[in-house]
Design a protein around this motif. Structure first.
Motif, PDB file in Angstrom:
ATOM      1  N   LEU A  75       0.783  -1.234   0.000  1.00 31.94           N
ATOM      2  CA  LEU A  75       0.000   0.000   0.000  1.00 31.94           C
ATOM      3  C   LEU A  75       0.815   1.285   0.000  1.00 31.94           C
ATOM      4  CD1 LEU A  75      -2.840  -0.961   2.537  1.00 31.94           C
ATOM      5  CD2 LEU A  75      -2.766  -1.269   0.053  1.00 31.94           C
ATOM      6  N   VAL A  76       2.100   1.205   0.307  1.00 32.40           N
ATOM      7  CA  VAL A  76       2.916   2.415   0.307  1.00 32.40           C
ATOM      8  C   VAL A  76       3.147   2.848  -1.134  1.00 32.40           C
ATOM      9  CG1 VAL A  76       5.070   3.485   1.056  1.00 32.40           C
ATOM     10  CG2 VAL A  76       4.016   1.693   2.443  1.00 32.40           C
ATOM     11  N   THR A  77       2.956   4.143  -1.388  1.00 34.15           N
ATOM     12  CA  THR A  77       3.018   4.633  -2.771  1.00 34.15           C
ATOM     13  C   THR A  77       4.432   5.018  -3.197  1.00 34.15           C
ATOM     14  OG1 THR A  77       2.496   6.859  -1.973  1.00 34.15           O
ATOM     15  CG2 THR A  77       0.655   5.485  -2.687  1.00 34.15           C
ATOM     16  N   SER A  78       5.416   4.678  -2.389  1.00 37.35           N
ATOM     17  CA  SER A  78       6.812   4.994  -2.705  1.00 37.35           C
ATOM     18  C   SER A  78       7.687   3.799  -2.371  1.00 37.35           C
ATOM     19  CB  SER A  78       7.265   6.215  -1.897  1.00 37.35           C
ATOM     20  OG  SER A  78       8.650   6.447  -2.039  1.00 37.35           O
ATOM     21  N   THR A  79       8.773   3.674  -3.097  1.00 36.35           N
ATOM     22  CA  THR A  79       9.755   2.631  -2.787  1.00 36.35           C
ATOM     23  C   THR A  79      10.876   3.179  -1.907  1.00 36.35           C
ATOM     24  OG1 THR A  79      10.991   3.120  -4.817  1.00 36.35           O
ATOM     25  CG2 THR A  79       9.294   1.396  -4.931  1.00 36.35           C
ATOM     26  N   ASP A  80      10.820   4.466  -1.595  1.00 41.82           N
ATOM     27  CA  ASP A  80      11.868   5.075  -0.775  1.00 41.82           C
ATOM     28  C   ASP A  80      11.785   4.549   0.654  1.00 41.82           C
ATOM     29  OD1 ASP A  80      13.894   7.447  -0.432  1.00 41.82           O
ATOM     30  OD2 ASP A  80      12.459   7.601   1.235  1.00 41.82           O
ATOM     31  N   SER A  81      12.930   4.203   1.218  1.00 41.86           N
ATOM     32  CA  SER A  81      12.953   3.585   2.544  1.00 41.86           C
ATOM     33  C   SER A  81      12.467   4.536   3.632  1.00 41.86           C
ATOM     34  CB  SER A  81      14.364   3.100   2.879  1.00 41.86           C
ATOM     35  OG  SER A  81      15.286   4.177   2.886  1.00 41.86           O
ATOM     36  N   THR A  82      12.741   5.841   3.480  1.00 35.89           N
ATOM     37  CA  THR A  82      12.303   6.782   4.519  1.00 35.89           C
ATOM     38  C   THR A  82      10.784   6.941   4.507  1.00 35.89           C
ATOM     39  OG1 THR A  82      12.531   8.766   3.120  1.00 35.89           O
ATOM     40  CG2 THR A  82      14.478   8.017   4.319  1.00 35.89           C
ATOM     41  N   VAL A  83      10.196   6.993   3.336  1.00 30.94           N
ATOM     42  CA  VAL A  83       8.733   7.087   3.242  1.00 30.94           C
ATOM     43  C   VAL A  83       8.097   5.829   3.829  1.00 30.94           C
ATOM     44  CG1 VAL A  83       6.764   7.236   1.664  1.00 30.94           C
ATOM     45  CG2 VAL A  83       8.801   8.634   1.259  1.00 30.94           C
ATOM     46  N   ILE A  84       8.696   4.688   3.573  1.00 30.44           N
ATOM     47  CA  ILE A  84       8.190   3.430   4.132  1.00 30.44           C
ATOM     48  C   ILE A  84       8.253   3.464   5.658  1.00 30.44           C
ATOM     49  CG2 ILE A  84       8.659   0.958   4.331  1.00 30.44           C
ATOM     50  CD1 ILE A  84       9.583   1.073   1.360  1.00 30.44           C
ATOM     51  N   GLU A  85       9.352   3.991   6.204  1.00 35.09           N
ATOM     52  CA  GLU A  85       9.465   4.100   7.659  1.00 35.09           C
ATOM     53  C   GLU A  85       8.414   5.052   8.224  1.00 35.09           C
ATOM     54  OE1 GLU A  85      11.353   2.279   9.802  1.00 35.09           O
ATOM     55  OE2 GLU A  85      11.671   1.140   7.952  1.00 35.09           O
ATOM     56  N   GLY A  86       8.125   6.114   7.491  1.00 35.09           N
ATOM     57  CA  GLY A  86       7.080   7.029   7.929  1.00 35.09           C
ATOM     58  C   GLY A  86       5.708   6.392   7.914  1.00 35.09           C
ATOM     59  N   TYR A  87       5.449   5.599   6.893  1.00 34.79           N
ATOM     60  CA  TYR A  87       4.184   4.867   6.824  1.00 34.79           C
ATOM     61  C   TYR A  87       4.041   3.962   8.045  1.00 34.79           C
ATOM     62  CZ  TYR A  87       0.520   1.743   5.094  1.00 34.79           C
ATOM     63  OH  TYR A  87      -0.639   1.003   4.964  1.00 34.79           O
ATOM     64  N   LYS A  88       5.127   3.272   8.378  1.00 30.68           N
ATOM     65  CA  LYS A  88       5.096   2.370   9.540  1.00 30.68           C
ATOM     66  C   LYS A  88       4.805   3.152  10.827  1.00 30.68           C
ATOM     67  CE  LYS A  88       8.536  -0.939   7.737  1.00 30.68           C
ATOM     68  NZ  LYS A  88       9.920  -1.445   7.940  1.00 30.68           N
ATOM     69  N   GLN A 114     -24.823  11.441   9.729  1.00 31.19           N
ATOM     70  CA  GLN A 114     -23.652  11.102   8.946  1.00 31.19           C
ATOM     71  C   GLN A 114     -22.599  10.445   9.835  1.00 31.19           C
ATOM     72  OE1 GLN A 114     -22.507  14.897   7.331  1.00 31.19           O
ATOM     73  NE2 GLN A 114     -24.135  14.911   5.809  1.00 31.19           N
ATOM     74  N   ALA A 115     -21.841   9.546   9.231  1.00 36.21           N
ATOM     75  CA  ALA A 115     -20.717   8.911   9.914  1.00 36.21           C
ATOM     76  C   ALA A 115     -19.455   9.211   9.115  1.00 36.21           C
ATOM     77  CB  ALA A 115     -20.928   7.406  10.033  1.00 36.21           C
ATOM     78  N   ALA A 116     -18.390   9.615   9.819  1.00 37.15           N
ATOM     79  CA  ALA A 116     -17.150   9.991   9.134  1.00 37.15           C
ATOM     80  C   ALA A 116     -15.953   9.298   9.785  1.00 37.15           C
ATOM     81  CB  ALA A 116     -16.962  11.500   9.176  1.00 37.15           C
ATOM     82  N   LEU A 117     -15.154   8.647   8.964  1.00 39.84           N
ATOM     83  CA  LEU A 117     -13.924   7.979   9.388  1.00 39.84           C
ATOM     84  C   LEU A 117     -12.892   9.022   9.805  1.00 39.84           C
ATOM     85  CD1 LEU A 117     -12.170   5.282   9.339  1.00 39.84           C
ATOM     86  CD2 LEU A 117     -11.530   5.982   7.018  1.00 39.84           C
ATOM     87  N   GLN A 118     -12.317   8.884  10.999  1.00 40.13           N
ATOM     88  CA  GLN A 118     -11.417   9.907  11.529  1.00 40.13           C
ATOM     89  C   GLN A 118      -9.929   9.569  11.455  1.00 40.13           C
ATOM     90  OE1 GLN A 118     -12.845  13.109  12.795  1.00 40.13           O
ATOM     91  NE2 GLN A 118     -14.149  12.039  11.321  1.00 40.13           N
ATOM     92  N   HIS A 119      -9.580   8.301  11.509  1.00 41.30           N
ATOM     93  CA  HIS A 119      -8.162   7.924  11.543  1.00 41.30           C
ATOM     94  C   HIS A 119      -7.886   6.840  10.496  1.00 41.30           C
ATOM     95  CE1 HIS A 119      -6.854  10.289  14.978  1.00 41.30           C
ATOM     96  NE2 HIS A 119      -8.010  10.010  15.545  1.00 41.30           N
ATOM     97  N   PRO A 120      -7.805   7.250   9.235  1.00 42.06           N
ATOM     98  CA  PRO A 120      -7.612   6.252   8.180  1.00 42.06           C
ATOM     99  C   PRO A 120      -6.267   5.542   8.281  1.00 42.06           C
ATOM    100  CG  PRO A 120      -7.294   8.464   7.314  1.00 42.06           C
ATOM    101  CD  PRO A 120      -7.832   8.626   8.705  1.00 42.06           C
ATOM    102  N   LEU A 121      -6.292   4.263   8.007  1.00 38.70           N
ATOM    103  CA  LEU A 121      -5.063   3.502   7.846  1.00 38.70           C
ATOM    104  C   LEU A 121      -4.535   3.624   6.418  1.00 38.70           C
ATOM    105  CD1 LEU A 121      -6.262   0.452   9.915  1.00 38.70           C
ATOM    106  CD2 LEU A 121      -4.196   1.772  10.445  1.00 38.70           C
ATOM    107  N   SER A 122      -5.400   4.034   5.516  1.00 37.95           N
ATOM    108  CA  SER A 122      -5.005   4.253   4.124  1.00 37.95           C
ATOM    109  C   SER A 122      -4.243   5.570   4.007  1.00 37.95           C
ATOM    110  CB  SER A 122      -6.244   4.304   3.226  1.00 37.95           C
ATOM    111  OG  SER A 122      -7.024   3.135   3.339  1.00 37.95           O
ATOM    112  N   GLN A 123      -3.140   5.535   3.276  1.00 34.79           N
ATOM    113  CA  GLN A 123      -2.376   6.742   2.983  1.00 34.79           C
ATOM    114  C   GLN A 123      -2.173   6.842   1.483  1.00 34.79           C
ATOM    115  OE1 GLN A 123       1.307   7.203   5.231  1.00 34.79           O
ATOM    116  NE2 GLN A 123       0.518   5.909   6.883  1.00 34.79           N
ATOM    117  N   GLY A 124      -2.238   8.060   0.965  1.00 29.01           N
ATOM    118  CA  GLY A 124      -2.042   8.260  -0.462  1.00 29.01           C
ATOM    119  C   GLY A 124      -0.912   9.226  -0.742  1.00 29.01           C
ATOM    120  N   ARG A 125      -1.019   9.932  -1.866  1.00 27.44           N
ATOM    121  CA  ARG A 125       0.028  10.878  -2.238  1.00 27.44           C
ATOM    122  C   ARG A 125      -0.510  11.933  -3.188  1.00 27.44           C
ATOM    123  NH1 ARG A 125       3.882   8.369  -7.003  1.00 27.44           N
ATOM    124  NH2 ARG A 125       2.252   7.308  -8.195  1.00 27.44           N
TER     125      ARG A 125
END
Length: 704
Positions: free
Chosen positions: A452-465, A498-509
């Motif tokens: 699901l991470v939209t980058s192959t960069d190791s730092t972005v991956i660490e941030g996702y984690k 209405q119901a709204a998701l507050q803390h998505p696990l999905s990240q985009g770019r």
């Protein structure tokens, strides 16, 4: 029908309140219709003395602020309090002065919005494969004040738990600087922006409003209060939640927002108009020759000096243009460039200036100045959908559609949907369900990182984690909202929850595809890419339906019209929500304040990594989403940013970040026009303030 007695009581209270208010109302035409714009020539207004044209821009400024939205105008006002400091704001949109009714009247956000036209950026997402393949609209205000000029005006703050989670994500690099973003200091910064007025007695009684004045600011620029009129059926909200086991919050503004409540809104109680960054921080200012605002002009890129200082590039100028075909002009910067273009504009400007992921810059034919892979990454957003029922009760929409005299009054038109609740994961899923869901989320970490991470960069991956782990291990088990519930009554004959998701696990770019600032970037939030978001959203909608079946709310609701009885199983709900959910207009995190080793873009002092004098100060810096509406915290970000910057450059301390009186003069719309001081602390001449006060009095007299 609405109660004549209630209306009379409300008007009486309004009259008393207006007489008691010590601030002049922001000038609006006494005969202005709340349903159509009027020419500025039909209104006596005090146009800003700060507006300039490209031909009158100075050669250089100490600070250039890219973006005149919510945060940008706060910074412009605060930095220019130092009379020896020059500030230029460059805003792509118009001033908004030609459409005051559309902006100033709160209910216009529903019935006469300026969104969809030239005052709207009219963004849309890339096709969302997990949301029906749709390109979802992303409206954003393209006007001075930005989205604060067009939004729903909720002032809902994040919780203490969330703010401290943010601090913990950045403290490993500089724990001292990170303290600026811990709860105590950030709470004070949010309070500093606020001028709170309690609700009218009848409004408080109808809605069951609870508040604690000690949690609010009393002399800030942005007015915070409640509408002058409350539709009686709103009184069913808190009792229904109580019956369902969701207690009323004592005051959601003090660091704990779990439960049901009616939050304050950014409304000026002296005339029931919208209070936003332009009307609060800019319009009331006395003349400041050191502040210039250049509107209808787009920043095309930051120019960097050839020399590199300490391994960091230094911004020397900013390029701008009025259109894609006009010539590019340049203005020099002496101290700093501050990006306040929001979640879309700030990362776009960085990438156009050669700061960002190398593969993106290469594809867009932009030379790399600083390879910073996190720019545009970690994009998060709130998704929302609603359950609708028929009703024979008077809603805001029904009263508005009646076209009665009351429906056109300033008091009625100050009403906005504001009945709210936040529920934690334990309530939403049950203790056993939360345990199983937590196991699922933590167990899916590795596959999520791989897929699901939209980058192959190791730092972005660490941030996702790091973000993923914060949601999984701090938010989910914590006493913080994972779903927001909103009561919506602006449609005639219908009531929605209405119901709204507050803390998505999905990240985009977000990323550029060309070197032109006039080409829109690609916005890909990757909605529902993580199945955990689907589960939380599904359960939130099921809860919304249950509330509609709970007394006393159930007694005023008829047939469910959306999604209807055909949607009943979990599979039905998931299929439906993927085709119907849309943004709650709270995107964040594209210039995340994280360590550089975790894909961060700015440090705890808001400086962009790899630069010596470029900062970002807007909602793009949040590394995680908050269970809140982002206006209130973003005012806090801008106030805190101004303190950080002024402390760095000035011998004199900046204006205090506190809710106590600071000696600021209060303006016509309640703005804090702090004493303008030079670098050595000398006060500016009092003539400007006296002159402005005389003009204001004359303006108000003409409107009587």
């Amino acid at each position: 029908m609405w109660s004549v007695e209630l209306f009379a009581l409300t008007l009486a209270a309004v009259s008393t309140r207006v007489l008691a208010v010590s601030h002049f109302p922001h000038p609006i035409h006494a005969d202005a219709s709340p349903h159509r714009p009027h020419s500025p020539r039909s209104t006596f207004t005090l146009d800003s003395r700060s507006y300039v044209t490209s031909s009158s821009v100075s050669d250089s400024y100490d600070f250039i602020i890219a973006g005149g939205g919510l945060a940008g105008l706060v910074l412009a006002s605060r930095l220019s309090e130092d009379a020896g400091t020059t500030v230029l704001v460059i805003e792509a949109g118009d001033t908004g002065d030609a459409v005051p009714s559309f902006i100033n009247i709160p209910a216009s956000t529903y019935y006469n919005s300026i969104l969809g036209g030239s005052y709207d950026w009219q963004y849309s997402t890339a096709p969302q494969s997990n949301a029906g393949g749709r390109n979802l609209p992303w409206p954003r205000g393209k006007v001075l004040g930005g989205s604060s000029a067009v939004n729903g005006m909720y002032l809902v703050r994040p919780s203490e738990l969330e703010i401290n989670a943010w601090k913990s994500l950045i403290s490993e690099d500089d724990s001292s600087a990170a303290n600026s973003w811990g709860w105590d200091q950030f709470f004070a910064a949010m309070k500093k922006s606020e001028n709170f007025t309690p609700p009218l007695d009848e409004v408080q009684k109808v809605a069951g409003i609870k508040y604690d004045a000690s949690n609010h600011g009393s002399d800030g620029p942005v007015h915070a209060t409640y509408p002058a009129y409350m539709v009686p059926l709103v009184g069913n909200w808190l009792p229904t939640l109580e019956t369902a086991g969701i207690p009323a919050a004592e005051d959601s503004s003090g660091g704990r927002s779990i439960g049901g409540f009616i939050p304050p809104s950014s409304i000026n109680p002296s005339n029931w108009t919208r209070s936003y960054s332009k009307s609060a921080y800019i319009d009331p200012l006395p003349p400041r020759s050191n502040l210039h605002i250049l509107y209808n002009t787009t920043v095309t890129r930051i120019v960097f000096a050839d020399n590199v200082t300490g391994g960091n590039v230094t911004a020397s100028a900013v390029e701008y243009a009025t259109s894609s075909t006009s010539g590019v002009k340049t203005v020099n910067v002496k101290k700093e460039v501050i990006l306040a273009g929001g979640v879309i504009g700030s990362p776009q400007i960085l990438q156009l200036s050669g700061i960002g992921p190398k593969d993106i810059l290469d594809t867009a034919n932009v030379g790399v100045k600083v390879e910073l892979p996190g720019v545009g990454q970690h994009l998060q957003d709130h998704l929302a959908a609603g359950v609708f029922w028929e009703t024979d009760q008077d809603t805001q929409g029904t009263i508005h559609a009646s076209n009665s005299a009351f429906s056109q009054s300033a008091e009625f038109m100050s009403f906005i949907n504001s009945a709210t609740a936040y529920v934690n994961a334990s309530y939403l899923l049950g203790d056993a369900g939360l345990s199983g869901f937590h196991d699922f989320v933590t167990g899916a970490r590795s596959s999520s990182v791989s897929n699901l991470v939209t980058s192959t960069d190791s730092t972005v991956i660490e941030g996702y984690k790091a973000i993923y782990d914060t949601v999984a291990n701090t938010i989910l088990p914590g006493d913080v909202g994972v779903i927001e519930l909103l009561l919506s009554i602006n449609v005639p004959g219908q009531i929605a929850i209405q119901a709204a998701l507050q803390h998505p696990l999905s990240q985009g770019r977000l990323y550029i595809t060309s070197s032109s600032a006039f080409d829109k970037p690609v916005i890909d939030p990757q909605y529902f890419s993580h199945p955990g978001d689907v589960t939380i959203m599904r359960e939130g909608l099921k809860l919304a339906r249950r509330l509609g079946q709970t007394a006393p709310m159930s007694g005023i609701l008829g047939k469910e019209v959306t999604p209807g009885s055909d949607v009943s199983t979990d599979d039905d709900w998931e299929k439906w929500l993927k085709s119907h959910a849309g943004t709650e207009y709270h995107p964040a995190s594209t210039c995340a304040m994280l360590p550089k080793s975790k894909g961060g873009v700015v440090d705890a002092k808001l400086l962009v990594y790899g630069t010596s004098n470029v900062r970002v100060a807007d909602a793009s810096i949040y590394p995680i989403e908050f269970a809140s509406h982002l206006g209130a915290p973003t005012y806090g970000v801008a106030e805190q940013a101004a303190n950080i910057i002024r402390s760095f450059y000035n011998a004199a301390a900046p204006s205090s970040t506190s809710s106590s009186k600071s000696g600021s003069a209060t303006s016509t719309s309640g703005s804090s026009s702090s004493q303008e001081s030079s670098k050595n602390g000398a006060a500016s001449s009092p003539l400007n303030g006296i002159t402005y006060a005389i003009i204001s009095i004359l303006a108000c007299a003409l409107l009587l």
